[in-house]
Design a protein around this motif. Structure first.
Motif, short mmCIF file in Angstrom:
data_model
loop_
_atom_site.label_atom_id
_atom_site.label_comp_id
_atom_site.label_asym_id
_atom_site.label_seq_id
_atom_site.Cartn_x
_atom_site.Cartn_y
_atom_site.Cartn_z
N SER A 78 0.84 -1.19 0.00
CA SER A 78 0.00 0.00 0.00
C SER A 78 0.87 1.23 0.00
O SER A 78 1.86 1.33 0.75
CB SER A 78 -0.91 0.01 1.22
OG SER A 78 -1.76 -1.12 1.22
N SER A 143 -12.74 -1.06 -11.22
CA SER A 143 -12.87 -0.78 -9.80
C SER A 143 -13.12 0.69 -9.59
O SER A 143 -12.83 1.53 -10.46
CB SER A 143 -11.64 -1.23 -9.03
OG SER A 143 -10.51 -0.49 -9.45
N GLN A 145 -13.23 3.64 -6.02
CA GLN A 145 -12.96 3.87 -4.62
C GLN A 145 -14.27 4.10 -3.87
O GLN A 145 -15.16 4.80 -4.36
CB GLN A 145 -12.04 5.09 -4.45
CG GLN A 145 -11.57 5.31 -3.04
CD GLN A 145 -10.50 4.31 -2.66
OE1 GLN A 145 -9.87 3.71 -3.51
NE2 GLN A 145 -10.31 4.14 -1.36
N ARG A 203 -18.23 0.33 0.68
CA ARG A 203 -17.77 -1.04 0.47
C ARG A 203 -18.29 -2.00 1.52
O ARG A 203 -18.51 -3.19 1.25
CB ARG A 203 -16.23 -1.08 0.45
CG ARG A 203 -15.65 -2.43 0.00
CD ARG A 203 -14.28 -2.66 0.58
NE ARG A 203 -14.38 -2.82 2.02
CZ ARG A 203 -14.67 -3.98 2.61
NH1 ARG A 203 -14.91 -5.06 1.90
NH2 ARG A 203 -14.75 -4.04 3.93
N LYS A 232 -15.41 -3.87 -8.83
CA LYS A 232 -14.95 -4.04 -7.44
C LYS A 232 -14.88 -2.68 -6.77
O LYS A 232 -14.40 -1.72 -7.35
CB LYS A 232 -13.58 -4.71 -7.41
CG LYS A 232 -13.07 -5.05 -6.02
CD LYS A 232 -11.74 -5.75 -6.10
CE LYS A 232 -11.25 -6.15 -4.70
NZ LYS A 232 -11.12 -5.00 -3.82
N GLU A 234 -13.13 -0.53 -4.15
CA GLU A 234 -11.86 -0.48 -3.44
C GLU A 234 -12.10 0.06 -2.04
O GLU A 234 -12.86 1.01 -1.83
CB GLU A 234 -10.86 0.39 -4.18
CG GLU A 234 -10.42 -0.16 -5.52
CD GLU A 234 -9.53 -1.37 -5.37
OE1 GLU A 234 -9.03 -1.59 -4.24
OE2 GLU A 234 -9.34 -2.10 -6.35
#
Length: 880
Positions: A78, A143, A145, A203, A232, A234
């Motif tokens: 990360s 994806s 956020q 999420r 997806k 994130e």
């Protein structure tokens, strides 16, 4: 179809908040050289901007270093900003240095940051599409956020079909977030295939979306299969870790070893698992009281252990910890939460009880019992009202005679000393006791040389008391021969004064003398016989006669004792035979056993001598005695005497010549067992006959009267339709019984279990004689004879009536009866029953095999038959 980003005119609004789109270019040959991250032009400090796959370069890096101090790289790859930065129009890049100290491996990853703040054009020119490289209709991962602040609608990617080169293609999508909950979250431009998101997504509520993309021509033709389009979400570190409890309470025992487990705390984080957002680290922020530091916490498991062995409940019995949990593996920019942990210090028995005084003194009067004389106290620092505090007292020395007992008062924890057995001042004036005390729980302080028991000394002074006489021993005996002369004097009971140890001044009197055999001298306690003593008396047990003596002193105090007079036996009882009646069944036995007893002692008893005491020659000739042992002989008969009772006198003499004659009743019987003979002879008179009692005669008369009443009541007017019917009659057996009055004779018969059928014929009268004869299978009533006729009804022959000269059927015989003849039969029955009663009132001969029964049933009227039974029952067992 493939995802593509238009290269046309750049339009859109600058991203106001953090926007991350991460595209990692990973080619097999340069995976460790270049990574491109698409980020907004403005980045805040401590914000996540993307993730780099470090393991593709170095599987287990031990050192991770960033060449640019504005960026920090964590163990999972990360990438975070350390300061707020603004990308210049030019691109910005930095290098991640990876090294493994074990194999000395070092590699670099080049990271390029590109500005992506504008949204591509809404439309693409056809020429641009035609010039595109041919792509496949396949899903490309997409994806976004979570919690993005826009600008919305937010462009995600473009989908396009290769058939758009030849057809006009319209694009559409379905699935969760479109036409399913949450509705209208995503949409696609029909002409361009650009995919947009309309609002922020959490999420923790939706981890991903599985959309289905469709490509079709205006006329509805679908040249492509439906395309799965995963999106997806994130994760963003937007959830604080939370402890499962706000306050934890644990207990650990004092004096425990270093490293002992106290307890474990636990926290949860709703962010994406197995990421830095959910990598938690535990720590202790503060301990109260602060010094000394006694506890530590494992950073990853949350287990609290002791770091010192100085825990002492008697000093501090409770500690309070302020604990913290932080995500991002404890990085300073991670989210954190605190909680409270209370640790109670459990008690162990590390303090023994100690007496408050080393010695005690007490006093008690002699002869007192079950009294409390002293209370002792102890001190114990352990937890009150627990086994570590409760005391157990014991007497270690000085209580060899068992005079004392010490117990624990459960309320005060004191030791209570009591006297349970009286003390004697004349024997002991002072007693010294050593007492000890321990806890209920064992002493647990390891390595200590101190004894776990505390001791003290107790001095007990015995005080003198004016006592009464003592009857010791309580049971005293003297020996006197039975049948001793009246006025014989003997020693008696003796009590004494414990002060003077003598019997002077003590007075005696009888308290209980069951048979009044003796008197007691008031001054000496001696006894005088006033009645004849008998050792064989009924109430004398084991030859000892007990009397109770009451002794008193001058002050009136008393004691009670028992004087047992042992009666010595003399030969004053001759032997005798207790069984006076003997039965001999001649069919099974020829003798009987005779046993004699003697109430005297064995020295004055057997062996016995048996002899016939009669001078009658007939007795001497008929009976013989044969010795069996010292107390028994066998009596047998001779010359086959007839059945019946006999009296046989037998003399029994003991070893000293004292004798006694017993008249023995001997019954010779024709029986199998003695009991059978007793039953048969018990109901007989001397001549073999049986008398009927008054109650039996009364019962018979009442039955006859009832029979007459029923007979006369049931006779209807139409006598021509009446019949006299005799039912089956139970006769005695193969023999016959004949009852007679005025020549009405009776014969004894045997019983038979076989059924008997009876018949009644017309009576024959001859010279006033009335006879009823019962035979097996036939019954003849000869009570009335007229015109030379003799009637017999034999049911066993089919119901015919037999007369002197002819034979008629039963129906013909019944039809021929006139009212007068019926009346004659009634008279015959009446006269016959009268004769039976008259005969039975004197005696009825009977057989021994069992009861007899005569059954007489009279049925009247063919249509409605009525019955009455007349029973004559004889039982030899009952005698009536």
């Amino acid at each position: 179809m493939a995802a593509a980003r238009p290269a046309g005119s750049r339009s859109g609004v600058l991203c106001r908040q953090l926007l991350l789109t991460l595209t990692v270019l990973t080619l097999a040959c340069d995976a460790c050289k270049k990574v491109t991250l698409h980020v907004p032009s403005k980045l805040d400090a401590e914000k996540f901007i993307g993730r780099v796959n470090l393991k593709e370069c170095v599987k287990f890096p031990s050192l991770i270093h960033s060449s640019d101090p504005d960026f920090q790289v964590l163990k999972d790859g990360s990438v975070f900003t350390t300061n707020a930065i603004i990308l210049s129009p030019e691109k910005r890049s930095f290098t991640i240095l990876l090294s493994n100290t074990e194999n000395q491996e070092e590699k670099e990853i080049f990271v390029l940051l590109e500005d992506q703040t504008e949204v591509p054009n809404q439309t693409l020119s056809k020429e641009k599409v035609l010039r595109r490289t041919k792509r496949r209709w396949a899903p490309i991962p997409c994806s976004m956020q979570e919690n993005s602040l826009g600008p919305f609608p937010l462009f995600l990617q473009q989908i396009q079909s290769d058939t758009a080169q030849n057809y006009t293609i319209y694009y559409s999508i379905r699935g969760p977030g479109v036409d399913q909950e949450p509705l209208n979250l995503f949409y696609v431009e029909r002409d361009t295939g650009n995919l947009y998101c309309t609002r922020p997504v959490d999420r923790e509520q939706y981890e991903s979306f599985e959309l289905i993309a469709f490509a079709s021509t205006p006329d509805g033709y679908t040249p492509e299969l439906p395309l799965p389009l995963p999106i997806k979400i994130e994760d963003e570190n937007d959830n604080y870790p939370i402890f499962t409890e706000t306050t934890y309470v644990f207990t650990v025992f004092e004096n425990c070893r270093v490293g002992s487990t106290v307890g474990q705390v636990c926290a949860t984080d709703k962010d994406e698992p197995d990421t830095m957002h959910t990598r938690l680290k535990y720590s202790i922020l503060e301990q109260l009281p602060r010094s000394p530091t006694l506890f530590s916490m494992h950073p990853h498991t949350g287990v609290i252990t002791t770091s010192s062995s100085q825990l002492d409940r008697e000093l501090i019995d409770k500690y309070q910890l302020k604990i913290k949990v932080q995500d991002m593996d404890g990085q300073y920019f991670g989210l954190q939460t605190t909680a409270t942990c209370i640790i109670n210090i459990g008690d162990v028995n590390d303090n023994m009880p100690t007496f408050t005084h080393p010695s005690y003194a007490a006093s008690v009067e002699e002869n007192t019992v079950d009294v409390e004389i002293l209370r002792v106290t102890v001190e114990d620092k352990d937890l009150v009202n627990t086994p570590n505090w409760r005391a157990n007292y014991t007497i270690l020395k000085g209580n060899e005679n068992g005079n004392f007992k010490i117990t624990t008062d459960p309320k005060t924890n004191e030791g209570v000393l009591c006297v349970v057995k009286p003390l004697n001042y004349e024997e002991t004036q002072q007693v010294t006791l050593q007492i000890g005390v321990v806890n209920e729980a064992p002493y647990s302080l390891e390595g200590s040389s101190r004894s776990a028991m505390s001791t003290a000394v107790v001095t007990v002074n015995v005080q003198n008391q004016d006592e009464g006489p003592e009857c010791i021993p309580p049971m005293q005996t003297v020996r006197i021969k039975e049948n001793v002369a009246v006025d014989t004097r003997s020693n008696g009971y003796q009590a004494y004064d414990p002060e003077t140890r003598s019997s002077s001044g003590i007075r005696y009197r009888k308290s209980n003398d069951p048979k009044g055999w003796v008197t007691v001298d008031e001054n000496s306690g001696s006894i005088t016989i006033i009645r004849n003593l008998d050792r064989e008396a009924e109430s004398i047990k084991d030859g000892i006669y007990n009397i109770t003596i009451l002794a008193s002193d001058q002050s009136g105090r008393t004691c009670t004792g028992t004087l047992g007079i042992i009666l010595e036996d003399v030969n004053d009882n001759g032997p005798f035979i207790p069984r006076r009646t003997v039965t001999i069944c001649k069919t099974t036995m020829s003798s009987a056993e005779i046993v004699a007893v003697d109430p005297d002692e064995p020295i004055n008893g057997p062996p016995f001598d048996f002899s016939l005491a009669s001078s009658d020659s007939e007795v001497q000739r008929m009976w013989r005695l044969a010795k069996i042992n010292d107390t028994a002989v066998r009596l047998s008969y001779q010359n086959d005497p007839p059945f019946g009772p006999y009296v046989v006198p037998i003399r029994v003499t003991d070893r000293l010549g004292l004798s006694q004659v017993t008249s023995l009743n001997v019954l010779l019987c024709d029986c199998i067992t003695e009991n059978d003979c007793t039953l048969r002879t018990g109901a007989r008179t001397g001549n073999g006959e049986v008398k009927l009692g008054k109650w039996a005669i009364l019962a018979i008369l009442l039955g006859i009267a009832l029979l007459f009443c029923v007979l006369f009541t049931l006779l209807p007017d139409d006598l021509t339709q009446q019949n006299l019917i005799v039912s089956n009659t139970e006769a005695p057996g193969d023999d016959k019984v004949v009852y007679s009055t005025n020549g009405f004779t009776t014969h004894a018969v045997g019983t038979s279990a076989q059924g008997v059928s009876g018949a009644v014929g017309s009576g024959v009268r001859s010279g006033g004689q009335e006879t009823i004869e019962m035979v097996k299978g036939q019954q003849t009533l000869d009570s009335y004879r007229g015109a030379g006729h003799h009637h017999t009804l034999d049911s066993s022959r089919g119901g015919h009536v037999e007369m002197d000269n002819c034979r008629y059927t039963y129906s013909e015989w019944t039809a021929s009866l006139s009212p007068d003849s019926v009346k004659k039969y009634i008279c015959v029955i009446r006269r016959m029953l009268r004769s039976v009663v008259k005969t039975m009132s004197s005696r009825i001969p009977t057989r021994e095999e069992g009861p007899q029964r005569v059954l007489l049933v009279v049925a009247v009227n063919d249509k409605k038959k009525m019955g009455l039974s007349f029973w004559i029952i004889w039982s030899p067992n009952l005698g009536h």
